[in-house]
Design a protein around this motif. Structure first.
Motif, PDB file in Angstrom:
ATOM      1  N   VAL A  52      -1.085  14.108 -32.932  1.00 52.13           N
ATOM      2  CA  VAL A  52      -1.565  12.830 -32.404  1.00 52.13           C
ATOM      3  C   VAL A  52      -1.478  11.752 -33.476  1.00 52.13           C
ATOM      4  CG1 VAL A  52      -3.630  11.618 -31.567  1.00 52.13           C
ATOM      5  CG2 VAL A  52      -3.033  13.856 -30.632  1.00 52.13           C
ATOM      6  N   LYS A  53      -1.900  12.088 -34.696  1.00 51.45           N
ATOM      7  CA  LYS A  53      -1.851  11.120 -35.792  1.00 51.45           C
ATOM      8  C   LYS A  53      -0.407  10.730 -36.101  1.00 51.45           C
ATOM      9  CE  LYS A  53      -3.518  10.156 -40.407  1.00 51.45           C
ATOM     10  NZ  LYS A  53      -4.331  10.609 -41.524  1.00 51.45           N
ATOM     11  N   ARG A  54       0.499  11.686 -36.063  1.00 50.56           N
ATOM     12  CA  ARG A  54       1.909  11.399 -36.319  1.00 50.56           C
ATOM     13  C   ARG A  54       2.450  10.423 -35.276  1.00 50.56           C
ATOM     14  NH1 ARG A  54       3.963  16.421 -36.026  1.00 50.56           N
ATOM     15  NH2 ARG A  54       3.246  16.851 -38.121  1.00 50.56           N
ATOM     16  N   GLY A  55       2.067  10.603 -34.016  1.00 49.96           N
ATOM     17  CA  GLY A  55       2.488   9.677 -32.960  1.00 49.96           C
ATOM     18  C   GLY A  55       1.928   8.283 -33.170  1.00 49.96           C
ATOM     19  N   ASP A  56       0.655   8.214 -33.580  1.00 55.93           N
ATOM     20  CA  ASP A  56       0.042   6.906 -33.866  1.00 55.93           C
ATOM     21  C   ASP A  56       0.756   6.198 -35.017  1.00 55.93           C
ATOM     22  OD1 ASP A  56      -1.808   7.294 -31.863  1.00 55.93           O
ATOM     23  OD2 ASP A  56      -3.446   7.870 -33.227  1.00 55.93           O
ATOM     24  N   LEU A  57       1.074   6.935 -36.062  1.00 57.58           N
ATOM     25  CA  LEU A  57       1.760   6.341 -37.209  1.00 57.58           C
ATOM     26  C   LEU A  57       3.164   5.882 -36.836  1.00 57.58           C
ATOM     27  CD1 LEU A  57       0.643   8.739 -40.084  1.00 57.58           C
ATOM     28  CD2 LEU A  57      -0.111   6.398 -39.668  1.00 57.58           C
TER      29      LEU A  57
END
Length: 86
Positions: A52-57
């Motif tokens: 999820v964090k990778r997608g946000d970044l």
């Protein structure tokens, strides 16, 4: 492989170093008084959170790239020499 930001505990409850493996638990927070983990996450939970964090970044990076490109284009248009006829 998910990365454990805290204390990594194996299936036996002992501290393990190295990459996190399936079945391991990550102690995210630690109680000094009781000596127990007060916040934990499993391998699958950490893997999902990092995806999820990778997608946000990725989304943030794309927005900054578009913003920078638009700013550069606006600067070029505003500062180009205008030719006069006559």
């Amino acid at each position: 492989m998910p990365d454990c930001p805290g204390l990594q505990l194996g299936e036996d409850g002992e501290d393990h170093s190295g990459p996190m493996r399936q079945g391991y638990t990550c102690a995210l927070d630690y109680s000094v008084r009781g000596g127990d983990s007060t916040g934990t996450a499993t391998f699958d939970q950490l893997k999902y959170a990092q995806e999820v964090k990778r997608g946000d970044l990725l989304g943030q990076g794309l927005m900054y790239t578009l913003y920078g490109t638009a700013g550069a284009a606006a600067t070029v248009i505003a500062t180009r020499k205008r030719t006069t006829l006559g």
